[in-house]
Design a protein around this motif. Structure first.
Motif, PDB file in Angstrom:
ATOM      1  N   SER A 110       3.702 -15.376 -10.846  1.00 60.36           N
ATOM      2  CA  SER A 110       4.925 -14.769 -11.373  1.00 60.36           C
ATOM      3  C   SER A 110       5.590 -13.875 -10.316  1.00 60.36           C
ATOM      4  CB  SER A 110       4.598 -13.927 -12.610  1.00 60.36           C
ATOM      5  OG  SER A 110       3.665 -12.917 -12.282  1.00 60.36           O
ATOM      6  N   GLY A 111       4.818 -13.482  -9.314  1.00 59.29           N
ATOM      7  CA  GLY A 111       5.374 -12.608  -8.279  1.00 59.29           C
ATOM      8  C   GLY A 111       4.817 -11.194  -8.384  1.00 59.29           C
ATOM      9  N   LYS A 112       3.697 -11.067  -9.060  1.00 61.48           N
ATOM     10  CA  LYS A 112       3.120  -9.747  -9.349  1.00 61.48           C
ATOM     11  C   LYS A 112       2.767  -8.957  -8.086  1.00 61.48           C
ATOM     12  CE  LYS A 112      -0.288 -10.352 -11.917  1.00 61.48           C
ATOM     13  NZ  LYS A 112      -1.150 -10.387 -10.719  1.00 61.48           N
ATOM     14  N   THR A 114       3.705  -9.426  -4.921  1.00 65.06           N
ATOM     15  CA  THR A 114       4.919  -9.125  -4.152  1.00 65.06           C
ATOM     16  C   THR A 114       5.680  -7.970  -4.801  1.00 65.06           C
ATOM     17  OG1 THR A 114       5.077 -11.513  -3.783  1.00 65.06           O
ATOM     18  CG2 THR A 114       6.985 -10.196  -3.155  1.00 65.06           C
ATOM     19  N   LYS A 118       7.117  -4.351  -3.553  1.00 59.79           N
ATOM     20  CA  LYS A 118       8.542  -4.002  -3.688  1.00 59.79           C
ATOM     21  C   LYS A 118       8.726  -2.694  -4.445  1.00 59.79           C
ATOM     22  CE  LYS A 118      10.563  -8.659  -4.130  1.00 59.79           C
ATOM     23  NZ  LYS A 118      11.241  -9.529  -5.115  1.00 59.79           N
ATOM     24  N   THR A 246      11.357 -11.698 -12.094  1.00 60.31           N
ATOM     25  CA  THR A 246      11.433 -12.074 -10.683  1.00 60.31           C
ATOM     26  C   THR A 246      12.217 -13.376 -10.534  1.00 60.31           C
ATOM     27  OG1 THR A 246       9.422 -13.377 -10.834  1.00 60.31           O
ATOM     28  CG2 THR A 246       9.174 -11.057 -10.201  1.00 60.31           C
ATOM     29  N   ASP A 249      17.154 -14.615  -8.192  1.00 57.02           N
ATOM     30  CA  ASP A 249      17.999 -15.154  -7.125  1.00 57.02           C
ATOM     31  C   ASP A 249      17.992 -16.682  -7.168  1.00 57.02           C
ATOM     32  OD1 ASP A 249      15.216 -14.510  -6.448  1.00 57.02           O
ATOM     33  OD2 ASP A 249      15.614 -15.464  -4.521  1.00 57.02           O
ATOM     34  N   GLY A 272      13.771  -8.872  -9.732  1.00 61.12           N
ATOM     35  CA  GLY A 272      13.391  -9.295  -8.386  1.00 61.12           C
ATOM     36  C   GLY A 272      14.428 -10.295  -7.904  1.00 61.12           C
ATOM     37  N   GLY A 274      14.744 -11.675  -4.632  1.00 65.64           N
ATOM     38  CA  GLY A 274      14.465 -12.359  -3.372  1.00 65.64           C
ATOM     39  C   GLY A 274      13.036 -12.121  -2.943  1.00 65.64           C
TER      40      GLY A 274
HETATM   41  P1  GDP Z   1       1.325 -13.415  -8.049  1.00 66.04           P
HETATM   42  O1  GDP Z   1       0.383 -14.574  -8.153  1.00 66.04           O
HETATM   43  O2  GDP Z   1       1.943 -13.118  -9.374  1.00 66.04           O
HETATM   44  O3  GDP Z   1       0.729 -12.203  -7.420  1.00 66.04           O
HETATM   45  O4  GDP Z   1       2.561 -13.914  -7.170  1.00 66.04           O
HETATM   46  P2  GDP Z   1       3.033 -13.569  -5.675  1.00 66.04           P
HETATM   47  O5  GDP Z   1       3.406 -12.139  -5.541  1.00 66.04           O
HETATM   48  O6  GDP Z   1       2.056 -14.116  -4.698  1.00 66.04           O
HETATM   49  O7  GDP Z   1       4.396 -14.403  -5.618  1.00 66.04           O
HETATM   50  C1  GDP Z   1       4.463 -15.794  -5.792  1.00 66.04           C
HETATM   51  C2  GDP Z   1       5.656 -16.338  -5.001  1.00 66.04           C
HETATM   52  O8  GDP Z   1       6.860 -15.888  -5.587  1.00 66.04           O
HETATM   53  C3  GDP Z   1       5.675 -15.863  -3.559  1.00 66.04           C
HETATM   54  O9  GDP Z   1       6.050 -16.957  -2.740  1.00 66.04           O
HETATM   55  C4  GDP Z   1       6.754 -14.792  -3.558  1.00 66.04           C
HETATM   56  O10 GDP Z   1       7.401 -14.653  -2.309  1.00 66.04           O
HETATM   57  C5  GDP Z   1       7.703 -15.342  -4.597  1.00 66.04           C
HETATM   58  N1  GDP Z   1       8.546 -14.304  -5.212  1.00 66.04           N
HETATM   59  C6  GDP Z   1       8.176 -13.168  -5.836  1.00 66.04           C
HETATM   60  N2  GDP Z   1       9.252 -12.486  -6.298  1.00 66.04           N
HETATM   61  C7  GDP Z   1      10.342 -13.217  -5.954  1.00 66.04           C
HETATM   62  C8  GDP Z   1      11.766 -13.039  -6.166  1.00 66.04           C
HETATM   63  O11 GDP Z   1      12.249 -12.093  -6.775  1.00 66.04           O
HETATM   64  N3  GDP Z   1      12.569 -14.027  -5.661  1.00 66.04           N
HETATM   65  C9  GDP Z   1      12.061 -15.117  -4.975  1.00 66.04           C
HETATM   66  N4  GDP Z   1      12.912 -16.033  -4.552  1.00 66.04           N
HETATM   67  N5  GDP Z   1      10.748 -15.297  -4.801  1.00 66.04           N
HETATM   68  C10 GDP Z   1       9.903 -14.366  -5.265  1.00 66.04           C
END
Ligand code: GDP
Length: 294
Positions: A110-112, A114, A118, A246, A249, A272, A274
């Motif tokens: 999900s982008g957690k 990252t 941020k 997230t 964009d 989020g 980018g």
């Molecule tokens: P986690 O498994 O939830 O910890 O996910 P990650 O933080 O590893 O993110 C998964 C992918 O989503 C990565 O390639 C990030 O760069 C991408 N990502 C996270 N937030 C955003 C966002 O707001 N926009 C875009 N385009 N990509 C994002």
């Protein structure tokens, strides 16, 4: 996000504006188009039904149709109702004795992680001294990923590898922050591909041990109504204080963002926008509503 919805609503309102005076029937037709546009944007059907009903009731009020620019008034009503639907502006509760604990939860991908970086970056820009805690021991690369993010940002990361139980890591992380006078602690917790019992128990345990002020769900806007279901489940089980959407964009249809507050009661706090570490924006319903309506 919202590109298609925005285009459709604009063409509906352009047509309406072209008519000059409006009849009830004109409003009716326009509202039918709005309804279809919202459904096509993947907005929850009950939310759409209630939304259109409210707009119609206000728009058909005698003063609106008799006004000099009725179409503009109808657009204004839609604009205000959109703001209402989206909820209030995203604000974090950082009150209470420091360190304030923010727990980030969500599904894998999900982008957690990252977003943890941020958010730390954003908080530092607001004058805080944030610290990150790597409590996602489930996804193999997550701990390392957070360490790298911390290094890039120059923000400390409490990490203990993947062996200790996450609630222990979280608790020790908060203790370290207190000791070193960091005022906000952001805990990156584990996700799964799908919600399961073990995950929920782990999150409950972390919550019990660190007493978070904010529990924020990080949800991928691209997953649409699934994100709303995920939020509902997390909220019922551990109690969310907000959502960070997230990947707005990308070309998400936007229905999740328009439904989540009405369906779950949980407000959106950040977007989020980018992959970069400064691509996080506090949520402003009025700006989003204006963007949707062009
Ligand atoms: P986690 O498994 O939830 O910890 O996910 P990650 O933080 O590893 O993110 C998964 C992918 O989503 C990565 O390639 C990030 O760069 C991408 N990502 C996270 N937030 C955003 C966002 O707001 N926009 C875009 N385009 N990509 C994002």
């Amino acid at each position: 996000m919202f590109d298609e919805l925005s285009e459709k609503l604009q063409s509906t309102f352009d047509r309406l504006a072209g008519k000059g005076q409006l009849t009830e029937k004109d409003v009716d037709i326009a509202m039918r188009e709005v309804k279809i546009a919202l459904l096509e944007a993947d907005v929850n059907f009950k939310v759409v039904r209630d939304f259109v009903k409210r707009v119609k009731e206000k728009a058909i009020g005698a003063e609106v149709l008799k006004s000099l620019t009725p179409a503009q008034v109808v657009v204004k009503i839609v604009h205000d109702e959109l703001i209402d639907l989206l909820g209030e502006a995203g604000r974090l509760d950082l009150s209470g004795p420091p360190p304030t604990v923010i727990m980030l939860v969500g599904l894998q991908g999900s982008g957690k992680t990252t977003t943890a970086g941020k958010l730390a970056n954003w908080l530092r820009k607001q004058g805080h001294r944030p610290m990150l805690v790597a409590a996602d021991t489930y996804r193999p690369a997550a701990v390392k990923q957070l360490e790298v993010l911390g290094e890039q940002l120059g923000i400390p990361v409490h990490s203990e590898g993947t062996e200790p139980p996450p609630p222990d890591i979280a608790e020790r992380g908060v203790r370290e922050a207190k000791h070193k006078a960091y005022d906000v602690v952001i805990i990156d917790t584990a996700g799964r591909l799908q919600i399961d019992e073990a995950l929920m128990q782990e999150l409950e345990e972390i919550k019990a041990r660190v007493n978070p002020r904010e529990i924020l769900l990080v949800a991928d806007a691209m997953t649409g109504q699934e994100a709303v279901n995920v939020a509902d489940t997390f909220h019922k089980r551990i109690g969310l204080t907000g959502v960070i959407f997230t990947k707005v964009d990308g070309d998400a249809r936007g229905g999740a963002a328009l439904s989540i507050r009405a369906v779950t009661g949980v407000p959106i706090k950040f977007l989020g926008v980018g992959e970069k570490l400064d691509a996080l924006e506090p949520f402003h319903p009025d700006r989003l509503a204006s963007r949707i309506l062009g």
